[in-house]
Scaffold this motif. Sequence first.
Motif, mmCIF file in Angstrom:
data_model
loop_
_atom_site.group_PDB
_atom_site.id
_atom_site.type_symbol
_atom_site.label_atom_id
_atom_site.label_comp_id
_atom_site.label_asym_id
_atom_site.label_seq_id
_atom_site.Cartn_x
_atom_site.Cartn_y
_atom_site.Cartn_z
ATOM 1 N N ASN A 1 0.783 -1.222 0.000
ATOM 2 C CA ASN A 1 0.000 0.000 0.000
ATOM 3 C C ASN A 1 0.820 1.279 0.000
ATOM 4 O O ASN A 1 0.257 2.362 -0.136
ATOM 5 C CB ASN A 1 -0.996 -0.003 1.165
ATOM 6 C CG ASN A 1 -2.132 -0.957 0.901
ATOM 7 O OD1 ASN A 1 -2.559 -1.126 -0.230
ATOM 8 N ND2 ASN A 1 -2.605 -1.609 1.944
ATOM 9 N N THR A 2 2.125 1.172 0.138
ATOM 10 C CA THR A 2 2.948 2.375 0.121
ATOM 11 C C THR A 2 4.147 2.267 -0.823
ATOM 12 O O THR A 2 4.819 3.264 -1.072
ATOM 13 C CB THR A 2 3.470 2.720 1.538
ATOM 14 O OG1 THR A 2 4.197 1.609 2.053
ATOM 15 C CG2 THR A 2 2.321 3.075 2.469
ATOM 16 N N GLN B 1 -0.859 1.574 -10.351
ATOM 17 C CA GLN B 1 -2.078 2.086 -10.971
ATOM 18 C C GLN B 1 -3.311 1.361 -10.431
ATOM 19 O O GLN B 1 -4.333 1.991 -10.148
ATOM 20 C CB GLN B 1 -2.009 1.937 -12.494
ATOM 21 C CG GLN B 1 -3.210 2.516 -13.214
ATOM 22 C CD GLN B 1 -3.335 4.011 -13.020
ATOM 23 O OE1 GLN B 1 -2.346 4.730 -13.123
ATOM 24 N NE2 GLN B 1 -4.518 4.487 -12.730
ATOM 25 N N PHE B 2 -3.224 0.058 -10.255
ATOM 26 C CA PHE B 2 -4.333 -0.714 -9.701
ATOM 27 C C PHE B 2 -4.684 -0.195 -8.307
ATOM 28 O O PHE B 2 -5.852 0.009 -7.977
ATOM 29 C CB PHE B 2 -3.971 -2.200 -9.646
ATOM 30 C CG PHE B 2 -5.103 -3.072 -9.208
ATOM 31 C CD1 PHE B 2 -5.984 -3.607 -10.135
ATOM 32 C CD2 PHE B 2 -5.297 -3.363 -7.862
ATOM 33 C CE1 PHE B 2 -7.045 -4.419 -9.730
ATOM 34 C CE2 PHE B 2 -6.346 -4.165 -7.448
ATOM 35 C CZ PHE B 2 -7.219 -4.684 -8.394
ATOM 36 N N ARG B 3 -3.669 0.035 -7.495
ATOM 37 C CA ARG B 3 -3.883 0.537 -6.130
ATOM 38 C C ARG B 3 -4.522 1.922 -6.153
ATOM 39 O O ARG B 3 -5.430 2.213 -5.378
ATOM 40 C CB ARG B 3 -2.544 0.573 -5.396
ATOM 41 C CG ARG B 3 -2.629 1.000 -3.957
ATOM 42 C CD ARG B 3 -1.267 0.993 -3.299
ATOM 43 N NE ARG B 3 -0.422 2.024 -3.852
ATOM 44 C CZ ARG B 3 0.903 1.951 -3.935
ATOM 45 N NH1 ARG B 3 1.549 0.880 -3.517
ATOM 46 N NH2 ARG B 3 1.605 2.932 -4.438
ATOM 47 N N GLN B 4 -4.077 2.775 -7.069
ATOM 48 C CA GLN B 4 -4.647 4.119 -7.162
ATOM 49 C C GLN B 4 -6.097 4.087 -7.626
ATOM 50 O O GLN B 4 -6.913 4.874 -7.173
ATOM 51 C CB GLN B 4 -3.806 4.980 -8.106
ATOM 52 C CG GLN B 4 -2.452 5.311 -7.549
ATOM 53 C CD GLN B 4 -1.530 5.958 -8.567
ATOM 54 O OE1 GLN B 4 -1.766 5.917 -9.767
ATOM 55 N NE2 GLN B 4 -0.457 6.549 -8.080
ATOM 56 N N THR B 5 -6.417 3.173 -8.515
ATOM 57 C CA THR B 5 -7.768 3.068 -9.065
ATOM 58 C C THR B 5 -8.740 2.388 -8.106
ATOM 59 O O THR B 5 -9.873 2.834 -7.947
ATOM 60 C CB THR B 5 -7.737 2.285 -10.394
ATOM 61 O OG1 THR B 5 -6.866 2.950 -11.297
ATOM 62 C CG2 THR B 5 -9.119 2.188 -11.007
ATOM 63 N N HIS B 6 -8.294 1.307 -7.447
ATOM 64 C CA HIS B 6 -9.184 0.483 -6.640
ATOM 65 C C HIS B 6 -9.037 0.687 -5.140
ATOM 66 O O HIS B 6 -9.754 0.054 -4.367
ATOM 67 C CB HIS B 6 -8.960 -0.993 -6.970
ATOM 68 C CG HIS B 6 -9.235 -1.322 -8.400
ATOM 69 N ND1 HIS B 6 -10.494 -1.337 -8.930
ATOM 70 C CD2 HIS B 6 -8.396 -1.612 -9.423
ATOM 71 C CE1 HIS B 6 -10.436 -1.632 -10.214
ATOM 72 N NE2 HIS B 6 -9.171 -1.803 -10.542
ATOM 73 N N GLY B 7 -8.105 1.504 -4.720
ATOM 74 C CA GLY B 7 -7.888 1.722 -3.293
ATOM 75 C C GLY B 7 -6.853 0.761 -2.743
ATOM 76 O O GLY B 7 -6.329 -0.091 -3.460
ATOM 77 N N LEU C 1 -0.157 -3.358 4.867
ATOM 78 C CA LEU C 1 -0.429 -2.518 6.039
ATOM 79 C C LEU C 1 -1.231 -1.326 5.555
ATOM 80 O O LEU C 1 -1.149 -0.946 4.382
ATOM 81 C CB LEU C 1 0.873 -2.041 6.692
ATOM 82 C CG LEU C 1 1.848 -3.134 7.138
ATOM 83 C CD1 LEU C 1 3.164 -2.507 7.559
ATOM 84 C CD2 LEU C 1 1.247 -3.930 8.274
ATOM 85 N N SER C 2 -1.981 -0.709 6.443
ATOM 86 C CA SER C 2 -2.748 0.462 6.039
ATOM 87 C C SER C 2 -1.781 1.574 5.641
ATOM 88 O O SER C 2 -0.715 1.723 6.235
ATOM 89 C CB SER C 2 -3.644 0.938 7.176
ATOM 90 O OG SER C 2 -2.875 1.457 8.230
ATOM 91 N N PRO C 3 -2.135 2.377 4.634
ATOM 92 C CA PRO C 3 -1.238 3.443 4.176
ATOM 93 C C PRO C 3 -0.894 4.434 5.297
ATOM 94 O O PRO C 3 0.206 4.936 5.369
ATOM 95 C CB PRO C 3 -2.015 4.127 3.056
ATOM 96 C CG PRO C 3 -2.991 3.110 2.587
ATOM 97 C CD PRO C 3 -3.321 2.276 3.796
ATOM 98 N N GLU C 4 -1.852 4.708 6.194
ATOM 99 C CA GLU C 4 -1.614 5.701 7.250
ATOM 100 C C GLU C 4 -0.654 5.200 8.317
ATOM 101 O O GLU C 4 0.142 5.931 8.834
ATOM 102 C CB GLU C 4 -2.924 6.072 7.961
ATOM 103 C CG GLU C 4 -4.037 6.503 7.056
ATOM 104 C CD GLU C 4 -4.803 5.344 6.443
ATOM 105 O OE1 GLU C 4 -5.037 4.323 7.131
ATOM 106 O OE2 GLU C 4 -5.150 5.444 5.266
#
Length: 100
Positions: free
Chosen positions: A35-36, A58-64, A93-96
């Motif tokens: 995620n990062t 790109q997949f991560r940006q499009t789908h979360g 892991l969560s992006p935050e």
Amino acid sequence: MPSGSRVEVTPDGTCRLGRMSGEHLLTLGLALNLNTATAEDLEALPGIGPVMAQRLVQFRQTHGPFKDVEDLLAVSGIGEKKLARLKPYLVVLSPEGAGQ
């Protein structure tokens, strides 16, 4: 301090927190956070070139954010065999909350 972080100390004694590249993380036996990770980080993975790395970002940006590593199966060009090869090198892991 999150795994994958590095502390830089400047000549004047100032400290700042940075992040290690994917290549350095893998060399140290640390997993990349899906995620990062940047496309450049992902290229350090076995069997991942620039086109696939960009496709993953790109997949991560499009789908979360990815919820788990198996979500990679939804990305064009990732099948069961490639996923099995990549799994030991990846974590989600969560992006935050992640420092990688």
